[in-house]
Design a protein around this motif. Sequence first.
Motif, PDB file in Angstrom:
ATOM      1  N   VAL A 134       0.877  -1.169   0.000  1.00 55.43           N
ATOM      2  CA  VAL A 134       0.000   0.000   0.000  1.00 55.43           C
ATOM      3  C   VAL A 134       0.913   1.217   0.000  1.00 55.43           C
ATOM      4  O   VAL A 134       1.457   1.606   1.043  1.00 55.43           O
ATOM      5  N   LEU A 135       1.105   1.788  -1.178  1.00 57.09           N
ATOM      6  CA  LEU A 135       2.054   2.884  -1.373  1.00 57.09           C
ATOM      7  C   LEU A 135       1.288   4.182  -1.568  1.00 57.09           C
ATOM      8  O   LEU A 135       0.352   4.246  -2.379  1.00 57.09           O
ATOM      9  N   SER A 136       1.685   5.210  -0.851  1.00 53.60           N
ATOM     10  CA  SER A 136       0.942   6.474  -0.873  1.00 53.60           C
ATOM     11  C   SER A 136       0.796   7.034  -2.283  1.00 53.60           C
ATOM     12  O   SER A 136      -0.258   7.564  -2.640  1.00 53.60           O
ATOM     13  N   CYS A 137       1.850   6.900  -3.090  1.00 53.41           N
ATOM     14  CA  CYS A 137       1.808   7.470  -4.443  1.00 53.41           C
ATOM     15  C   CYS A 137       0.800   6.765  -5.330  1.00 53.41           C
ATOM     16  O   CYS A 137       0.376   7.321  -6.359  1.00 53.41           O
ATOM     17  N   GLU A 138       0.409   5.551  -4.965  1.00 53.72           N
ATOM     18  CA  GLU A 138      -0.609   4.808  -5.703  1.00 53.72           C
ATOM     19  C   GLU A 138      -1.983   4.923  -5.042  1.00 53.72           C
ATOM     20  O   GLU A 138      -3.011   4.943  -5.724  1.00 53.72           O
ATOM     21  N   ALA A 139      -1.979   5.013  -3.716  1.00 52.37           N
ATOM     22  CA  ALA A 139      -3.245   5.046  -2.968  1.00 52.37           C
ATOM     23  C   ALA A 139      -3.915   6.415  -3.026  1.00 52.37           C
ATOM     24  O   ALA A 139      -5.127   6.530  -2.824  1.00 52.37           O
ATOM     25  N   GLY A 140      -3.127   7.482  -3.266  1.00 51.47           N
ATOM     26  CA  GLY A 140      -3.688   8.828  -3.304  1.00 51.47           C
ATOM     27  C   GLY A 140      -3.860   9.463  -1.941  1.00 51.47           C
ATOM     28  O   GLY A 140      -4.513  10.503  -1.812  1.00 51.47           O
ATOM     29  N   CYS A 141      -3.281   8.839  -0.917  1.00 54.18           N
ATOM     30  CA  CYS A 141      -3.308   9.396   0.428  1.00 54.18           C
ATOM     31  C   CYS A 141      -2.079   8.888   1.153  1.00 54.18           C
ATOM     32  O   CYS A 141      -1.486   7.876   0.764  1.00 54.18           O
ATOM     33  N   ALA A 142      -1.676   9.609   2.188  1.00 54.81           N
ATOM     34  CA  ALA A 142      -0.422   9.292   2.870  1.00 54.81           C
ATOM     35  C   ALA A 142      -0.621   9.322   4.383  1.00 54.81           C
ATOM     36  O   ALA A 142      -1.471  10.060   4.895  1.00 54.81           O
ATOM     37  N   LYS A 143       0.169   8.500   5.077  1.00 56.36           N
ATOM     38  CA  LYS A 143       0.164   8.555   6.544  1.00 56.36           C
ATOM     39  C   LYS A 143       0.467   9.976   7.006  1.00 56.36           C
ATOM     40  O   LYS A 143       1.306  10.624   6.394  1.00 56.36           O
ATOM     41  N   PRO A 144      -0.214  10.466   8.023  1.00 58.82           N
ATOM     42  CA  PRO A 144      -1.129   9.785   8.949  1.00 58.82           C
ATOM     43  C   PRO A 144      -2.604   9.832   8.558  1.00 58.82           C
ATOM     44  O   PRO A 144      -3.467   9.637   9.426  1.00 58.82           O
ATOM     45  N   ASP A 145      -2.923  10.064   7.289  1.00 53.17           N
ATOM     46  CA  ASP A 145      -4.314  10.044   6.825  1.00 53.17           C
ATOM     47  C   ASP A 145      -4.906   8.656   7.105  1.00 53.17           C
ATOM     48  O   ASP A 145      -4.361   7.640   6.670  1.00 53.17           O
ATOM     49  N   ARG A 146      -6.023   8.609   7.789  1.00 56.49           N
ATOM     50  CA  ARG A 146      -6.611   7.326   8.183  1.00 56.49           C
ATOM     51  C   ARG A 146      -6.949   6.448   6.985  1.00 56.49           C
ATOM     52  O   ARG A 146      -6.994   5.219   7.090  1.00 56.49           O
ATOM     53  N   ARG A 147      -7.175   7.062   5.824  1.00 51.22           N
ATOM     54  CA  ARG A 147      -7.603   6.288   4.663  1.00 51.22           C
ATOM     55  C   ARG A 147      -6.566   5.256   4.229  1.00 51.22           C
ATOM     56  O   ARG A 147      -6.920   4.162   3.787  1.00 51.22           O
ATOM     57  N   ILE A 148      -5.282   5.586   4.348  1.00 52.70           N
ATOM     58  CA  ILE A 148      -4.270   4.639   3.886  1.00 52.70           C
ATOM     59  C   ILE A 148      -4.221   3.407   4.800  1.00 52.70           C
ATOM     60  O   ILE A 148      -4.015   2.275   4.342  1.00 52.70           O
ATOM     61  N   TYR A 149      -4.467   3.610   6.084  1.00 50.87           N
ATOM     62  CA  TYR A 149      -4.548   2.474   7.005  1.00 50.87           C
ATOM     63  C   TYR A 149      -5.783   1.629   6.693  1.00 50.87           C
ATOM     64  O   TYR A 149      -5.716   0.394   6.709  1.00 50.87           O
ATOM     65  N   GLU A 150      -6.887   2.297   6.410  1.00 52.84           N
ATOM     66  CA  GLU A 150      -8.135   1.577   6.124  1.00 52.84           C
ATOM     67  C   GLU A 150      -8.017   0.764   4.848  1.00 52.84           C
ATOM     68  O   GLU A 150      -8.556  -0.354   4.757  1.00 52.84           O
ATOM     69  N   ILE A 151      -7.310   1.284   3.852  1.00 49.89           N
ATOM     70  CA  ILE A 151      -7.072   0.524   2.623  1.00 49.89           C
ATOM     71  C   ILE A 151      -6.320  -0.766   2.944  1.00 49.89           C
ATOM     72  O   ILE A 151      -6.689  -1.857   2.483  1.00 49.89           O
TER      73      ILE A 151
END
Length: 203
Positions: A134-151
């Motif tokens: 789960v890479l931020s540049c692909e997910a469109g969000c980055a830690k600490p945004d909760r969305r990347i953890y939820e993905i």
Amino acid sequence: MSPHSRGVLIDVGGVLVRDYLPAASAAWGRRLGLSAAAFMAALYEGDESGVLIGRVSADAWWETVRERLRTGPDVIAELRRDLASRETWDEALVAGLRGLRARGVPTAVVSNTWPGLRTRMSQGGLLDVADHLVLSCEAGCAKPDRRIYEIALRLLGVEPADALFIDDTPANGAAARALGMDGHVHTGTAQTLARVEEFTARR
């Protein structure tokens, strides 16, 4: 997969990959006549969030860095190669993650990263280190945004209470704990491996 499976989420920079930036920034700062702090600022300060979440290409970001450093494209190309060559993976942590997969423990890499990490991992034979990247540049969000953890949790099929998140940045761990995950701040390989073993052994 059992709904009660325990999952492990782990960071790359400063955890799976040893922190090479202090040495690199000192060396390149000397070469370019800058302090190490000024060199790091050229690389990461400002609107770096755009490249981290895939809104700005890596090439476009490096052009911004080139302008900040007031240098030419050949130097930037050399800098990019040098930084990539310094990326050294922690063999013990990599082996530990592969061992978890072999035991059926769901695992995910969760990294704030510029484009290129997946390619470098592929070239290094490291795509099997975790079940999911789960890479931020692909997910469109980055830690600490909760969305990347939820993905990552969705991909692993585990509940937050059954997940251990490992990062070297306390704020990222705090965000994971706010979602109900267990958190571990990485300070050393042995401690992290022990924490993973303790967590995954729970019933």
